[in-house]
Design a protein around this motif. Structure first.
Motif: not given
Length: 200
Positions: A22-36, A111-120
């Protein structure tokens, strides 16, 4: 292998692996949100600058020990030559540990883990930890250990921090990849301090 290096490898790997789901998934969401969020605020000039410093990170990491070595040779200073060997050895240890952790953890790139993350751009290999960040922090820490002067330490860590930020800005590393890279790079240099010269 040096006992400190083993502890460092275990600490960095466990900091990612041992967190509960659960902590990993919360941390993952934060990671994703920052990059987006970062990707939504890119500008062409900033992107060009971030690409530039990321591209030349290895050049800087190579130039630092070479420059120290050249200074030791020109000045016929054995201690300076020894410090160059310390910096280079710290970098070599860091590369080995970074590659080992990438293969052990096998975290996909953002970019492989979340399609909303657009890498340069889309580099190969795994994401955790950030190799650019770990190498930059290894160099910054090592040069700060041998030249403990604010006008060397401050720019060194400013450079290392900018490298870490650039990896997130470009969408190729999560914040947790960068944090682990900073920890690993700093620890790599500190664990090899026995190699540096003992002058004050």
């Amino acid at each position: 292998m040096n006992r400190n290096l083993i502890y460092l490898l275990l600490l960095t790997g466990c900091s990612f692996c041992s967190v509960n789901v659960s902590a990993q998934s919360g941390l993952q969401r934060l990671d994703d949100r920052i990059l987006i969020d970062l990707s939504h605020h890119r500008t062409p000039k900033q992107t060009d600058f971030m690409m530039f410093i990321s591209k030349y990170n290895d050049v800087v990491n190579f130039a630092v020990p070479v420059g120290v070595l050249a200074g030791g040779i020109i000045g016929n200073d054995k201690g300076t030559r020894q410090d160059a060997a310390y910096i280079a050895s710290s970098s070599a240890v860091n590369v080995i540990l970074t590659m080992a952790l990438k293969k052990l953890i096998k975290r996909p790139r953002p970019f492989a883990g979340n399609i909303k993350i657009n890498a340069v751009y889309q580099p190969p290999h795994y994401s955790f930890p950030s190799g650019h960040t770990s190498s930059a922090f290894t160099t910054a820490t090592a040069i700060s250990q041998v030249q403990n002067k604010w006008y060397i330490t401050a720019p060194a860590y400013l450079w290392a921090g900018a490298i870490g930020y650039s990896r997130m800005y470009l969408g190729v590393h999560y914040p947790t990849d960068v944090a682990a890279g900073a920890l690993l790079g700093t620890g790599s240099a500190l664990s090899m301090q026995f190699m540096k010269s003992d002058r004050k």
